[in-house]
Design a protein around this motif. Structure first.
Motif, short mmCIF file in Angstrom:
data_model
loop_
_atom_site.label_atom_id
_atom_site.label_comp_id
_atom_site.label_asym_id
_atom_site.label_seq_id
_atom_site.Cartn_x
_atom_site.Cartn_y
_atom_site.Cartn_z
N UNK A 104 -72.36 -49.49 -1.63
CA UNK A 104 -72.01 -48.02 -2.27
C UNK A 104 -71.21 -47.47 -1.39
N UNK A 105 -70.51 -47.99 -0.19
CA UNK A 105 -69.55 -47.40 0.46
C UNK A 105 -68.17 -48.10 0.36
N UNK A 106 -67.18 -47.51 0.10
CA UNK A 106 -65.87 -47.84 -0.52
C UNK A 106 -65.39 -48.86 0.75
N UNK A 107 -65.29 -50.11 0.35
CA UNK A 107 -64.73 -51.41 1.51
C UNK A 107 -63.79 -52.13 0.98
N UNK A 108 -62.96 -52.31 1.72
CA UNK A 108 -62.13 -53.67 1.56
C UNK A 108 -62.13 -54.41 2.86
N UNK A 109 -62.50 -55.60 2.61
CA UNK A 109 -62.78 -56.63 3.76
C UNK A 109 -61.95 -57.85 3.72
N UNK A 110 -61.10 -58.18 4.83
CA UNK A 110 -60.78 -59.29 5.09
C UNK A 110 -61.41 -59.78 6.31
N UNK A 138 -60.80 -52.26 5.89
CA UNK A 138 -61.09 -50.79 5.63
C UNK A 138 -62.50 -50.58 4.95
N UNK A 139 -63.23 -49.37 5.74
CA UNK A 139 -64.55 -49.10 5.34
C UNK A 139 -65.61 -50.05 5.99
N UNK A 140 -65.20 -50.78 7.09
CA UNK A 140 -66.10 -51.31 8.01
C UNK A 140 -66.22 -50.36 9.06
N UNK A 141 -67.54 -50.71 9.74
CA UNK A 141 -67.91 -49.83 11.00
C UNK A 141 -68.45 -50.88 12.08
N UNK A 142 -68.19 -50.36 13.26
CA UNK A 142 -68.46 -51.17 14.60
C UNK A 142 -69.92 -51.12 14.75
#
Length: 448
Positions: A354-360, A368-372
């Protein structure tokens, strides 16, 4: 080939007879297409040598970092009947707030004055214990008095024995003196008789000497009787000493026996008192268990029991509570083949449902939208789903996690490993090899 057919293959120069075929090579956009294909091929070759970060992916859910901050159920400690509800689902409760009231269902606890009656029994047993203690003290005092009296009686008997012994010695001396007097009187009587025969003494003198001899013999008998009486008194004194010793030993032994009996009763009363006090404490604690209270601040998620008058057993869950204050974490699951590649403290990238995310996955810097996050715990036993559980906490060196996250929402994770070329990663994947085991470089110490 067998060349069974008489037909010959079409030669390429035959197609050139057609104008459509001859015009294909003259069109300019086909030349552009060929250049594009060549450029894409060169770009593909270059891409194969670009860096790619190996990673381990996992899926899980949002949870709390500490066990006491996770959703919990409140269970009944005693069996009872539901009498009253004080909350409803969704209410915020503080620590110690009453959730539900139960009434007693076991017959041994039906007495409304059970606690007071038990308290009276405890007080009565304390008084009995004090009485036994006083009796032991009184018997100790009695034993001390008997020992003191025995000592005095022994001294008195010893003095009497000494007196009897001295009297025997005195009577012995008198007896010896009387014996000497008898000898002297006998000698004088014989001398008077001899002198009277010779005519030198009158008969009256002989009779006088004979009378003195008889008187001395009578004194000898009297003094011998006195000596025997003194000796008999000495024996009686010794017998009295032994009798006093036996008498007081019997009295002291009886008092000691009564003392030990009282002490035994005292110890038994102490055991019964401890049992009653334990029972009284259990009753007091049980009275406080009729009201089920909130163990911490939180929200009432769901009532697992419902209605009034319903009977519940010991250990039955009553209500589910979500703590009001908690620290977010993510529990993810990884395959057993990847478990050895993870270490406590390693960095993890996390993104939430549910959180906007673009993952490579291979280029984390472009995501984008990832957290550590960082690994705080790795489970050493496999879970029912065939994977190992890994607990991840927020990385304090990066942006904080969203406050809008809810407990239990889904999450995906990527553990970053070693950076390799893309062609190596493709080759590894096609062959089914695991990622490279990454180890931080440490200074190598020279061996002696």
């Amino acid at each position: 080939m067998l060349h069974l057919s008489d037909q010959k293959h079409t030669q390429p120069h035959i197609l050139e007879r057609y104008s459509a075929v001859r015009n294909l090579g003259n069109r300019s956009h086909y030349k552009v297409l060929n250049r594009i294909i060549l450029a894409l091929f060169i770009i593909g070759i270059i891409v194969l040598f670009l860096p790619w970060t190996q990673n381990i992916s996992g899926s899980g859910a949002v949870t709390a970092l500490k066990p006491n901050q996770r959703p919990q159920t409140i269970n009944t400690v005693i069996a009872g009947k539901i009498e009253k509800w004080y909350v409803q689902e969704g209410d915020l409760v503080k620590k110690g707030d009453t959730i539900i009231f139960l009434s007693e269902v076991k017959e041994e606890y039906f007495d409304p004055n059970l606690l007071q009656n038990t308290k009276n029994q405890v007080d009565a047993k304390k008084m009995a214990l004090g009485a036994y203690g006083d009796k032991v003290k009184a018997l100790n005092s009695q034993i001390t008095a008997l020992e003191r009296e025995r000592s005095l009686k022994h001294q008195q008997a010893e003095n009497k024995i000494k007196q009897s012994f001295l009297k025997i010695k005195s009577d012995s001396m008198d007896f010896e003196a009387v014996k000497t007097q008898v000898k002297i009187a006998a000698t004088q009587s014989e001398r008077s008789i001899q002198l009277q025969k010779e005519g030198l003494k009158p008969l009256t003198d002989v009779e006088e000497k004979r009378l003195k001899l008889q008187d001395a013999q009578a004194k000898l008998i009297t003094q011998e009787n006195k000596l025997l009486t003194s000796r008999n008194e000495l024996i009686n004194a010794k017998l009295e000493f032994d009798r006093l010793s036996a008498e007081y030993e019997e009295k002291i032994s009886k008092s000691s026996s009564d003392k030990y009996t009282a002490m035994s009763s005292q110890f038994d009363a102490e055991a019964q008192l401890s049992k009653l006090e334990n029972q009284y404490a259990n009753y007091s604690i049980r009275n406080g268990m009729y009201y089920i209270t909130a163990p911490q601040d939180g929200y009432v998620n769901r009532a697992l029991q419902s209605g009034l008058g319903e009977t519940v057993k010991e250990g039955v869950p009553i209500v589910s509570i979500m703590p009001a204050v908690y620290e977010l974490a993510v529990e993810t699951y990884v395959s057993p083949i990847d478990l050895t590649l993870l270490k406590k403290g390693e960095k993890i990238r996390v993104w939430f449902d549910g959180w906007p995310t673009i993952v490579f996955s291979g280029w984390p810097d472009m995501s984008y939208g990832t957290f550590g996050g960082r690994i705080v715990a790795i489970e050493n036993f496999i879970s029912p789903n065939g994977k190992y559980r890994v607990l991840i906490a927020p990385d304090k060196d990066e942006d904080p996690w969203p406050k809008q996250l809810s407990m239990g929402s889904g999450a995906e994770t990527i553990a970053l490993l070693e950076t390799v070329p893309i062609w190596f990663e493709i080759w590894r994947t096609l062959n089914g090899f695991p990622p490279n085991y990454y180890q931080s470089e440490k200074p190598v110490t020279a061996k002696k």
